[in-house]
Scaffold this motif. Structure first.
Motif: not given
Length: 166
Positions: A69, A71, A81-83, A87-88, A90, A103
């Motif tokens: 990941g 960010i 945000d991170i994927l 799944k996203r 925040e 988170w």
């Protein structure tokens, strides 16, 4: 709800994560201002990395060295945000002093960090409103890594102010 705790010396290069009296993880930087760190949580190894200007943070699986990941942190915007695994999530900084952050998944807090002290140690708690999964382990480490970057930025700003005054 599960509760973890964390502690780090202000000028130290090691952060420890505990569940009750049991140490379950740590983040070890090469030095206090290092951009790279090795982390472990529940036996899983990770590598954390940040760009020189503190804005891009990455986490890698230490075994396979695959990127898990990335960010981007904007110090003027309290949300990022991170994927992870499609799944996203925040990250939200809850206050100006960065003493509370969380988170979120689908708008709901799943991990909430609270800092309790900042004089000689940086320490606090992590409240988990979700079971510990691979993604949650990654988020726990990233949330603490982000916190360390904010502390470095605050110490750097303080140093600049002191230099200007003197």
């Amino acid at each position: 709800m599960e509760k973890l705790s964390w502690t780090k010396e202000i000028f130290g290069s090691k952060l420890e994560i505990s569940q009750g009296n049991e140490k379950i993880g740590s983040i070890n930087w090469e030095s206090m201002v290092s951009s790279k760190a090795q982390a472990i949580i529940n036996g899983r190894l990770f590598t954390l990395n940040r760009e020189f200007f503190l804005s891009k943070l990455e986490i890698y699986d230490s075994n396979g060295q695959s990127l898990l990941g990335t960010i981007m942190i904007n110090f003027l915007n309290p949300r990022s945000d991170i994927l992870i695994n499609g799944k996203r999530f925040e990250l939200e900084i809850k206050n100006f002093w960065q003493s509370k952050w969380s988170w979120k998944f689908d708008g709901v807090d799943i991990i909430t960090y609270t800092s309790h002290e900042f004089i000689t140690k940086d320490k606090g708690t992590i409240d988990l409103a979700t079971p510990i999964t691979d993604e949650v382990e990654i988020l726990i480490l990233l949330g603490l890594f982000v916190r360390n970057q904010f502390i470095l930025l605050m110490l750097l700003a303080l140093l600049v102010v002191l230099v200007v005054i003197i």
